[in-house]
Design a protein around this motif. Structure first.
Motif, short mmCIF file in Angstrom:
data_model
loop_
_atom_site.label_atom_id
_atom_site.label_comp_id
_atom_site.label_asym_id
_atom_site.label_seq_id
_atom_site.Cartn_x
_atom_site.Cartn_y
_atom_site.Cartn_z
N PHE A 1 60.13 101.43 -6.58
CA PHE A 1 60.56 102.81 -6.80
C PHE A 1 60.12 103.32 -8.17
O PHE A 1 59.78 104.50 -8.32
CB PHE A 1 62.08 102.93 -6.63
N SER A 2 60.14 102.47 -9.17
CA SER A 2 59.68 102.87 -10.50
C SER A 2 58.19 103.18 -10.47
O SER A 2 57.71 104.12 -11.13
CB SER A 2 59.97 101.78 -11.52
N TYR A 3 57.44 102.42 -9.70
CA TYR A 3 56.00 102.66 -9.54
C TYR A 3 55.77 104.03 -8.91
O TYR A 3 54.91 104.81 -9.39
CB TYR A 3 55.41 101.56 -8.67
N VAL A 4 56.55 104.37 -7.89
CA VAL A 4 56.44 105.70 -7.28
C VAL A 4 56.79 106.77 -8.31
O VAL A 4 56.13 107.82 -8.41
CB VAL A 4 57.35 105.80 -6.04
N GLY A 5 57.84 106.50 -9.11
CA GLY A 5 58.27 107.46 -10.12
C GLY A 5 57.19 107.78 -11.13
O GLY A 5 57.07 108.92 -11.60
N ILE A 6 56.39 106.79 -11.49
CA ILE A 6 55.29 107.01 -12.44
C ILE A 6 54.34 108.07 -11.90
O ILE A 6 53.92 108.99 -12.62
CB ILE A 6 54.54 105.69 -12.72
N PHE A 7 54.02 108.00 -10.62
CA PHE A 7 53.07 108.96 -10.06
C PHE A 7 53.72 110.33 -9.84
O PHE A 7 53.03 111.35 -9.86
CB PHE A 7 52.49 108.41 -8.75
N ILE A 8 55.04 110.35 -9.66
CA ILE A 8 55.72 111.65 -9.60
C ILE A 8 55.60 112.36 -10.94
O ILE A 8 55.31 113.56 -11.02
CB ILE A 8 57.20 111.46 -9.21
N VAL A 9 55.80 111.62 -12.03
CA VAL A 9 55.67 112.20 -13.37
C VAL A 9 54.23 112.64 -13.64
O VAL A 9 53.98 113.72 -14.19
CB VAL A 9 56.14 111.21 -14.45
N ILE A 10 53.27 111.81 -13.24
CA ILE A 10 51.86 112.17 -13.42
C ILE A 10 51.55 113.47 -12.67
O ILE A 10 50.84 114.35 -13.18
CB ILE A 10 50.95 111.03 -12.95
N THR A 11 52.09 113.60 -11.47
CA THR A 11 51.87 114.82 -10.68
C THR A 11 52.44 116.03 -11.40
O THR A 11 51.79 117.08 -11.50
CB THR A 11 52.50 114.67 -9.29
N GLN A 12 53.68 115.90 -11.89
CA GLN A 12 54.32 117.02 -12.59
C GLN A 12 53.56 117.39 -13.86
O GLN A 12 53.39 118.57 -14.17
CB GLN A 12 55.76 116.66 -12.95
N ALA A 13 53.12 116.38 -14.60
CA ALA A 13 52.56 116.63 -15.93
C ALA A 13 51.08 117.01 -15.90
O ALA A 13 50.63 117.83 -16.71
CB ALA A 13 52.75 115.38 -16.80
N LEU A 14 50.31 116.43 -14.98
CA LEU A 14 48.86 116.56 -15.06
C LEU A 14 48.19 117.21 -13.86
O LEU A 14 47.05 117.68 -13.98
CB LEU A 14 48.24 115.17 -15.28
N ILE A 15 48.85 117.21 -12.71
CA ILE A 15 48.16 117.64 -11.49
C ILE A 15 48.62 119.00 -10.99
O ILE A 15 47.79 119.85 -10.62
CB ILE A 15 48.34 116.57 -10.39
N THR A 16 49.94 119.24 -10.99
CA THR A 16 50.46 120.46 -10.37
C THR A 16 49.88 121.72 -10.99
O THR A 16 49.42 122.64 -10.28
CB THR A 16 51.99 120.49 -10.46
N ARG A 17 49.88 121.81 -12.32
CA ARG A 17 49.44 123.05 -12.98
C ARG A 17 47.98 123.38 -12.68
O ARG A 17 47.68 124.51 -12.26
CB ARG A 17 49.69 122.97 -14.49
N PRO A 18 47.02 122.46 -12.86
CA PRO A 18 45.62 122.85 -12.57
C PRO A 18 45.37 123.13 -11.10
O PRO A 18 44.56 124.01 -10.76
CB PRO A 18 44.82 121.64 -13.06
N VAL A 19 46.06 122.41 -10.21
CA VAL A 19 45.85 122.65 -8.77
C VAL A 19 46.39 124.02 -8.38
O VAL A 19 45.73 124.78 -7.65
CB VAL A 19 46.52 121.53 -7.94
N THR A 20 47.61 124.36 -8.87
CA THR A 20 48.18 125.66 -8.52
C THR A 20 47.43 126.81 -9.18
O THR A 20 47.46 127.95 -8.68
CB THR A 20 49.67 125.72 -8.91
N ALA A 21 46.76 126.53 -10.30
CA ALA A 21 45.95 127.57 -10.94
C ALA A 21 44.69 127.88 -10.14
O ALA A 21 44.19 129.01 -10.15
CB ALA A 21 45.58 127.15 -12.36
N ARG A 22 44.19 126.88 -9.43
CA ARG A 22 42.91 127.04 -8.72
C ARG A 22 43.12 127.47 -7.26
O ARG A 22 42.28 128.19 -6.70
CB ARG A 22 42.13 125.74 -8.77
N TYR A 23 44.22 127.01 -6.65
CA TYR A 23 44.42 127.29 -5.22
C TYR A 23 45.74 128.03 -5.01
O TYR A 23 46.68 127.90 -5.80
CB TYR A 23 44.44 125.98 -4.42
N SER A 24 45.83 128.76 -3.92
CA SER A 24 47.05 129.51 -3.61
C SER A 24 48.11 128.59 -3.00
O SER A 24 47.80 127.48 -2.55
CB SER A 24 46.73 130.63 -2.62
N GLU A 25 49.36 129.07 -2.99
CA GLU A 25 50.45 128.31 -2.36
C GLU A 25 50.10 128.01 -0.90
O GLU A 25 50.33 126.89 -0.41
CB GLU A 25 51.75 129.11 -2.41
#
Length: 416
Positions: free
Chosen positions: A279-303
């Motif tokens: 579960f901690s391993y999964v949590g690491i990738f949740i944080v990576i998604t929040q910190a590094l992935i969500t913003r650039p993806v949402t900036a480039r593509y629509s909901e």
């Protein structure tokens, strides 16, 4: 108060709120690897159903305990919000934390004396006390200008992620009989009780009152606020279909969160340390998604573009986790699952917010929060029945089906 003193006060409050949310998530995460061992793994030294009349109902008990907490939270969270408007954030936040501390203590005692009724009472108490996250968000809103709120709410999201990384691993270590499990499976719960109690004391002694517009007694308290929110969600509007999609998605995700630990015991005989590590391993990738992935993806593509891919991806990942033949494959699937979930949650919330006018943002997001809480209430019970009658694997497959319905509904019903 001068501008300088306001700035100093804010600098004190923001870290306190961050730590409050972090401690809350630690307390929740710590429990994840322990619950399956208590009720579903007769080979574990922590198993408590040997000498009780509940031996054949372990899966159902897991679901019941999780559902009672979620139902209590569904009922109480909006009430805590209203009470914090009436009596102040500081008092209600300290009260919620003390209630959480009492709940963990009751659960620890229930484990020690193997009392199922006391464990049930503890979870009800914990759910009814679970108003601290909403109050923490209100505190941030009190002290932050609209331009800075997104960044500071992001801190709350970061606290969630860090707590979810550290909590499960800590729970596995604290309950390990060969490690720090001094009091056996009760040790993580005593630790959580201490954290919540210390946090309540810190709030009481350090946190200044941030609600400068206390409306004591000016408005009737609504004990059925959550039900009113659900009723409003069902009214005809441009948001109703989207609320339905979010409910289906959150329900499916709740099947996963409630029974993945049980599945890891059932399929791979994992102990508390193994479950905590995963579960901690999964949590690491949740944080990576929040910190590094969500913003650039949402900036480039629509909901619309994101959700039409991310929702089906979540469903497929849950299916893959349910039928994975090896532990190594679970670790391979986890990053794809975390990224898909992170993008889905962020964009569903944004889609709901976008369909609300500026004057009703709080009302609409409050309705959405009640929907999310309700969606966490019934899947554990239904999942417990499915796991008992069929297998824990089937429980995750039911969750995947709910998410698939959400994906279909978003594509064909919402007209986004």
């Amino acid at each position: 108060m001068t501008h300088s003193s306001q700035k100093d006060s804010t600098r004190k409050i923001v870290p306190l709120v961050f730590i409050t949310v972090l401690v809350d998530m630690l307390g929740i995460g710590i429990l994840i690897p322990v619950i399956p061992q208590l009720f579903t793994n007769p080979a574990s030294p922590h198993y408590i159903l040997h000498s009780t009349a509940y031996g054949e109902s372990g899966y159902f008990l897991v679901g019941l305990l999780l559902a009672l907490y979620a139902l209590g939270m569904f009922l109480s969270a909006p009430i805590f919000g209203e009470l914090s408007d009436r009596y102040g954030r500081k008092k209600m936040l300290a009260l919620a934390l003390l209630g959480g501390s009492a709940s963990y203590s009751f659960f620890a005692i229930g484990i020690a004396i193997q009392s199922i009724p006391l464990l049930i009472f503890a979870r009800i108490t914990g759910g009814l006390s679970a108003g601290n996250i909403g109050i923490a968000q209100a505190i941030i809103a009190d002290i932050t200008t609209p331009a800075l709120r997104a960044a500071r709410f992001g801190l709350i999201g970061a606290a969630f992620g860090i707590g979810f990384i550290l909590g499960p691993s800590l729970g596995g270590i604290l309950s390990n009989p060969q490690g720090l499990g001094i009091f056996g499976a009760a040790t993580p719960f005593w630790f959580s009780a201490f954290l919540a109690g210390a946090n309540a004391l810190w709030v009481f002694l350090v946190l200044p009152e941030t609600n400068k517009n206390i409306e004591r007694g000016t408005k009737k308290l609504s004990l059925l606020r959550s039900f009113h929110n659900i009723a409003r969600a069902l009214r005809p509007s441009s948001r109703r279909a989207l609320f339905g999609v979010n409910f289906l998605f959150q329900s499916g995700f709740s099947f996963y969160t409630s029974f993945l630990g049980v599945l890891l015991v059932y399929r791979f005989s994992m102990n508390e340390v193994d479950i905590g590590t995963y579960f901690s391993y999964v949590g690491i990738f949740i944080v990576i998604t929040q910190a590094l992935i969500t913003r650039p993806v949402t900036a480039r593509y629509s909901e619309k573009q994101i959700l039409r891919l991310s929702l089906p991806a979540v469903s497929l990942c849950i299916i893959a986790l349910a039928v994975a033949p090896s532990q190594s494959l679970l670790y391979i699937i986890a990053p794809f699952f975390a990224i898909s979930v992170g993008l889905s949650v962020a964009n569903l919330t944004a889609a709901v917010s976008r369909r609300a006018g500026e004057t009703i943002q709080g009302e609409v997001l409050g309705i959405n929060s009640s929907i999310n809480a309700l969606a966490q209430s019934f899947p554990p019970i239904l999942g417990g029945v499915v796991a008992t009658v069929i297998t824990p694997t089937a429980t995750l497959l039911v969750g995947a089906m709910f998410v698939a319905f959400a994906a279909y509904g978003y594509k064909h019903v919402t007209h986004s």
